[in-house]
Design a protein around this motif. Structure first.
Motif, PDB file in Angstrom:
ATOM      1  N   CYS A 119       3.206 -12.015 -13.455  1.00 29.96           N
ATOM      2  CA  CYS A 119       2.284 -10.958 -13.881  1.00 29.96           C
ATOM      3  C   CYS A 119       1.511 -10.391 -12.700  1.00 29.96           C
ATOM      4  O   CYS A 119       1.317  -9.175 -12.599  1.00 29.96           O
ATOM      5  N   GLY A 120       1.078 -11.299 -11.826  1.00 29.11           N
ATOM      6  CA  GLY A 120       0.328 -10.866 -10.637  1.00 29.11           C
ATOM      7  C   GLY A 120       1.162  -9.919  -9.784  1.00 29.11           C
ATOM      8  O   GLY A 120       0.680  -8.866  -9.357  1.00 29.11           O
ATOM      9  N   ILE A 121       2.423 -10.295  -9.554  1.00 27.35           N
ATOM     10  CA  ILE A 121       3.315  -9.460  -8.722  1.00 27.35           C
ATOM     11  C   ILE A 121       3.532  -8.101  -9.386  1.00 27.35           C
ATOM     12  O   ILE A 121       3.359  -7.051  -8.760  1.00 27.35           O
ATOM     13  N   VAL A 129       1.761   1.343  -6.556  1.00 28.13           N
ATOM     14  CA  VAL A 129       2.520   2.572  -6.806  1.00 28.13           C
ATOM     15  C   VAL A 129       1.574   3.653  -7.363  1.00 28.13           C
ATOM     16  O   VAL A 129       1.680   4.830  -7.021  1.00 28.13           O
ATOM     17  N   ALA A 130       0.631   3.216  -8.182  1.00 27.58           N
ATOM     18  CA  ALA A 130      -0.286   4.162  -8.822  1.00 27.58           C
ATOM     19  C   ALA A 130      -1.092   4.965  -7.815  1.00 27.58           C
ATOM     20  O   ALA A 130      -1.338   6.144  -8.010  1.00 27.58           O
ATOM     21  N   HIS A 131      -1.512   4.334  -6.725  1.00 26.82           N
ATOM     22  CA  HIS A 131      -2.439   5.046  -5.823  1.00 26.82           C
ATOM     23  C   HIS A 131      -1.848   6.254  -5.120  1.00 26.82           C
ATOM     24  O   HIS A 131      -2.499   7.310  -5.167  1.00 26.82           O
ATOM     25  N   PRO A 132      -0.761   6.350  -4.456  1.00 28.28           N
ATOM     26  CA  PRO A 132       0.174   5.305  -4.058  1.00 28.28           C
ATOM     27  C   PRO A 132      -0.111   4.815  -2.619  1.00 28.28           C
ATOM     28  O   PRO A 132      -0.632   5.555  -1.805  1.00 28.28           O
ATOM     29  N   VAL A 133       0.273   3.563  -2.383  1.00 24.26           N
ATOM     30  CA  VAL A 133       0.140   2.995  -1.033  1.00 24.26           C
ATOM     31  C   VAL A 133       1.382   3.418  -0.248  1.00 24.26           C
ATOM     32  O   VAL A 133       2.501   3.218  -0.704  1.00 24.26           O
ATOM     33  N   ARG A 134       1.171   4.034   0.902  1.00 21.74           N
ATOM     34  CA  ARG A 134       2.312   4.582   1.646  1.00 21.74           C
ATOM     35  C   ARG A 134       2.839   3.648   2.731  1.00 21.74           C
ATOM     36  O   ARG A 134       3.909   3.854   3.276  1.00 21.74           O
ATOM     37  N   THR A 135       2.053   2.628   3.108  1.00 24.27           N
ATOM     38  CA  THR A 135       2.520   1.697   4.137  1.00 24.27           C
ATOM     39  C   THR A 135       3.442   0.675   3.472  1.00 24.27           C
ATOM     40  O   THR A 135       2.998  -0.052   2.571  1.00 24.27           O
ATOM     41  N   TRP A 137       4.875  -2.151   4.370  1.00 25.34           N
ATOM     42  CA  TRP A 137       4.682  -3.607   4.436  1.00 25.34           C
ATOM     43  C   TRP A 137       3.586  -4.096   3.482  1.00 25.34           C
ATOM     44  O   TRP A 137       3.542  -5.271   3.125  1.00 25.34           O
ATOM     45  N   VAL A 138       2.714  -3.179   3.069  1.00 24.39           N
ATOM     46  CA  VAL A 138       1.639  -3.569   2.138  1.00 24.39           C
ATOM     47  C   VAL A 138       2.232  -4.087   0.821  1.00 24.39           C
ATOM     48  O   VAL A 138       1.670  -4.983   0.183  1.00 24.39           O
ATOM     49  N   TYR A 139       3.410  -3.533   0.464  1.00 20.32           N
ATOM     50  CA  TYR A 139       4.046  -3.963  -0.787  1.00 20.32           C
ATOM     51  C   TYR A 139       4.410  -5.451  -0.765  1.00 20.32           C
ATOM     52  O   TYR A 139       4.501  -6.091  -1.813  1.00 20.32           O
ATOM     53  N   SER A 140       4.609  -5.983   0.445  1.00 19.24           N
ATOM     54  CA  SER A 140       4.913  -7.422   0.542  1.00 19.24           C
ATOM     55  C   SER A 140       3.701  -8.254   0.089  1.00 19.24           C
ATOM     56  O   SER A 140       3.849  -9.381  -0.392  1.00 19.24           O
TER      57      SER A 140
ATOM     58  N   PHE B 388      -8.350  -3.448  -4.561  1.00 21.77           N
ATOM     59  CA  PHE B 388      -8.606  -3.527  -5.994  1.00 21.77           C
ATOM     60  C   PHE B 388      -7.507  -4.223  -6.800  1.00 21.77           C
ATOM     61  O   PHE B 388      -7.819  -4.985  -7.717  1.00 21.77           O
ATOM     62  N   PRO B 389      -6.207  -3.996  -6.492  1.00 23.12           N
ATOM     63  CA  PRO B 389      -5.199  -4.778  -7.225  1.00 23.12           C
ATOM     64  C   PRO B 389      -5.367  -6.282  -7.020  1.00 23.12           C
ATOM     65  O   PRO B 389      -5.175  -7.072  -7.953  1.00 23.12           O
ATOM     66  N   ILE B 390      -5.786  -6.665  -5.802  1.00 18.46           N
ATOM     67  CA  ILE B 390      -5.981  -8.095  -5.511  1.00 18.46           C
ATOM     68  C   ILE B 390      -7.248  -8.603  -6.207  1.00 18.46           C
ATOM     69  O   ILE B 390      -7.278  -9.704  -6.760  1.00 18.46           O
ATOM     70  N   VAL B 391      -8.288  -7.773  -6.193  1.00 15.90           N
ATOM     71  CA  VAL B 391      -9.537  -8.145  -6.896  1.00 15.90           C
ATOM     72  C   VAL B 391      -9.250  -8.331  -8.388  1.00 15.90           C
ATOM     73  O   VAL B 391      -9.698  -9.302  -8.998  1.00 15.90           O
ATOM     74  N   LEU B 392      -8.450  -7.419  -8.932  1.00 14.33           N
ATOM     75  CA  LEU B 392      -8.118  -7.516 -10.365  1.00 14.33           C
ATOM     76  C   LEU B 392      -7.393  -8.827 -10.666  1.00 14.33           C
ATOM     77  O   LEU B 392      -7.655  -9.483 -11.673  1.00 14.33           O
TER      78      LEU B 392
END
Lengths: 168, 502
Positions: A119-121, A129-135, A137-140, B388-392
């Motif tokens: 669930c966490g993953i 994806v919602a924001h979205p994060v463009r870097t 490696w952050v997805y790791s 925020f995803p990590i805080v959540l």
């Protein structure tokens, strides 16, 4: 050109105060006349009415009713302060907000079924994806953090969390 | 002299120093993680103390307690998520300071206020233990009832915007605290047949939901803006600023000491009372709630002033002042010790060794806190889209860990939505929280008073202590009404002048 109609109409000074007041007024009425009598059991014999489990909720209900009327009056008569003007926000895309709701729903519905790690993953990935994060490696981090934090909770601090169903 | 050498022998052991250091580090780390409280950390550390010497065991738990009290303020300041209930007040000014790029200043203020308050509290513990405990011993249910009434009236001054909204929030908090089984008759109150609600609403999901989730909801609801790095490495606290806050720190510490010495009250109430007092006296009162350094200092002084003082009734009377001291009481008993007047006669050396350790923990807190600011402030530099995803995740895990039930996760999210609605409607969350904390204490003492007095209401005016609190309560209400009216008058006068000017 001018008519007398605008003069007669009551000008609402702070609409949100009026709305909040009306909602709370409705809630207090439901609380006093429906919830307290039906959902708080009272013992058959009471030495003092103040000892009743219904006494304080009823008092609180009446006070909410009185203050909700005052709040409506405040909204009608008193100009909202500048501080409260900060409430206005520039709304983002509905997709972004919708994905956040999906992430929250995943935590509520799948947390025990699929386990904390999965669930966490999933929820973290959706929020990235919602924001979205463009870097890229952050997805790791969406994989690393749930595993590390779950380990920290379960193994180091002995706080049990649901594991994945296929984990033993 | 014989005692002194024994005290030195007991205290100067590597185990004790390690226990204090590890305890403070664990406390700061745990306290700074949303959802994990110092209470949870102390409870989880208790089994680890079984094989330790009594002094080292107690010092480890005291270290966690003190570290946790400060650690809670780190995330309160940086990400508006109080790590502990007591630091909920710190975020009122700490978070606005961080948003304005003064995160480091806020963290340093919190640290120095915490250490000074902790030190004053420890001094009080050592010198005034017996005296203050004697006063608190005279408090019965009616006295506590009026003390809580007085605390509730303070909520009025906490509502920065509208007094009506503040009172409304407090009433909703009190109402919510009544959900569950009634203590006297065991009847269900607003549980709607749900087993999960019978044990009342869990505090941690409420706390996380109210203070962390609305921030996350608002972030995803608002239009995305480019990340502005929070300058956590910005300017620290100038000596002149610390000097300016000193009066509030000392007053807050003393408020913390008095409240901490009274069993049943707690750090959260002390923080809010100290904050309210500082705001009332400060020449910068208009800046409170918008990033006032004195506000952070007062809140932290209040909640840390409690830390040493809660040990006063515990050590001298054997009465735990709050949940954490109740766990520490358990640790004493595990090691065959019974806190109370007899312990002062039979284990005086041990008590003085503990006092030395507790004093030393203030120094350790200063060192660990400074390091924590350096590394934990990195949290402020992480973009919210990553944080925020990590805080959540922490929030969900923390809420779940209370009862191992997803119901609490749902409850947390429900309170998150409520908190968001509160934000939108400009209804302050702090009075709601205070109402929730003080509600059960208010009702419990009311009913106990009625039972003691056989339903005779004269028990509420039975002595000078009750009258003292009645006068304070009435005075506080009148003062709040006067302030409200004079503010409105000033506002109207200002508007009138403004209209006439052009």
């Amino acid at each position: 050109m001018t008519t007398s109609e605008p003069k007669r109409r009551v000008k609402v000074k702070d609409a949100s105060d009026v709305i909040a007041g009306v909602v709370l007024f409705g809630f207090s009425v439901v609380l006093i006349f429906y919830l307290v009598p039906n959902y708080i059991n009272e013992p058959p014999i009471l030495q003092s009415p103040m000892m009743s489990p219904q006494w304080l909720p009823r008092i609180v209900g009446w006070l909410i009713l009185v203050f909700s009327i005052l709040l409506i009056l405040q909204g009608l008569l008193v100009e909202g302060s500048n501080e409260e003007d900060e409430r206005t926000i520039e709304k983002g895309s509905p997709r972004r907000f919708g994905l956040m709701v999906v992430a929250l729903a995943i935590y509520v519905t799948l947390f025990e079924v699929m386990g904390a790690v999965f669930c966490g993953i999933l929820a973290t990935l959706i929020l990235f994806v919602a924001h979205p994060v463009r870097t890229w490696w952050v997805y790791s981090l969406a994989f690393v953090f749930p595993i590390v934090v779950t380990f920290l909770f379960v193994e180091v601090m002995n706080v049990p969390l649901p594991m994945m169903p296929f984990w033993f | 002299m014989e005692n002194f050498s024994e005290v030195i022998e007991i205290f100067f052991s590597l185990d004790n120093f390690l226990a204090i250091a590890i305890g403070v580090v664990i406390g700061v780390v745990i306290g700074s993680i949303p959802g994990l409280t110092a209470t949870m950390a102390v409870a989880l550390a208790l089994p680890f103390t079984f094989s330790m010497q009594p002094v080292a065991a107690i010092l480890l738990l005291v270290g966690i307690y003190k570290g946790g009290m400060y650690g809670g303020s780190i995330t309160a300041i940086l990400i508006r998520t109080p790590g502990s209930p007591a630091s909920a007040c710190t975020l009122l000014d700490g978070y606005p300071m961080a948003q304005q790029g003064h995160a480091k200043k806020a963290l340093k203020t919190a640290l120095y206020s915490s250490v000074i308050a902790d030190f004053i509290s420890n001094i009080a513990l050592i010198f005034f233990a017996a005296y203050l405990a004697k006063i608190a011993l005279n408090f019965g249910a009616p006295e506590f009832f009026w003390l809580i009434c007085f605390s509730l009236t303070i909520i009025i001054s906490l509502a920065s915007g509208s007094m009506i909204k503040g009172l409304m929030a407090a009433l909703l908090g009190i109402l919510l605290s009544m959900v569950g089984l009634d203590d006297v008759f065991g009847s269900q109150r607003l549980t709607f047949g749900s087993y999960n609600l019978m044990d009342s609403i869990s505090f941690i999901p409420l706390l996380i939901g109210l203070f962390a989730i609305p921030e996350i909801i608002e972030f995803y609801r608002k239009k995305a803006i480019p990340h502005i790095k929070a300058k956590a490495s910005g300017a620290g606290l100038a000596f002149s600023e610390l000097k300016r806050c000193m009066k509030s720190i000392v007053r807050g510490s003393l408020i913390g000491v008095i409240i901490g010495a009274i069993p049943g009250t707690g750090a959260t109430a002390a923080a809010f009372i100290s904050y309210s007092d500082a705001r009332r006296r400060s020449p910068n009162k208009a800046n409170f709630g918008k990033g006032e350094v004195e506000g952070v200092a007062a809140a932290e002084a209040g909640n840390n002033g409690v830390a040493g003082a809660t040990m006063i009734p515990l050590l001298s009377l054997g009465i735990p002042g709050d949940v954490i001291t109740a766990i520490i009481l358990g640790a004493f008993m595990i090691h065959g010790l019974t806190p109370g007047p007899l312990m002062f006669q039979e284990n005086l050396s041990l008590i003085y060794a503990l006092f030395m350790g507790i004093m030393f923990s203030s120094v350790v807190l200063l060192v660990v806190g400074n390091v924590a600011i350096k590394y934990f402030s990195l949290i402020a530099d992480i973009p919210k889209s990553i944080l925020f995803p990590i805080v959540l995740m922490f929030c969900v895990y923390g809420a779940y860990a209370v009862n191992n039930d997803t119901f609490d996760v749902g409850l947390m999210l429900a309170f998150g939505v409520l908190g968001y609605v509160f934000n939108r409607a400009a209804i302050p969350a702090a009075p709601f929280l205070i109402g929730f904390i003080l509600g059960p204490m208010f009702e419990d003492n009311l009913r106990r008073s009625l039972l003691i007095g056989s339903n005779d209401l004269s028990i509420f005016v039975r002595g000078p202590i009750t009258w003292f609190f009645i006068v304070l309560t009435v005075g506080s209400i009148l003062l709040a009404i006067y302030r409200y009216l004079s503010t409105r008058r000033e506002l109207r006068a200002g508007t009138g002048t403004g209209d006439e000017a052009p």
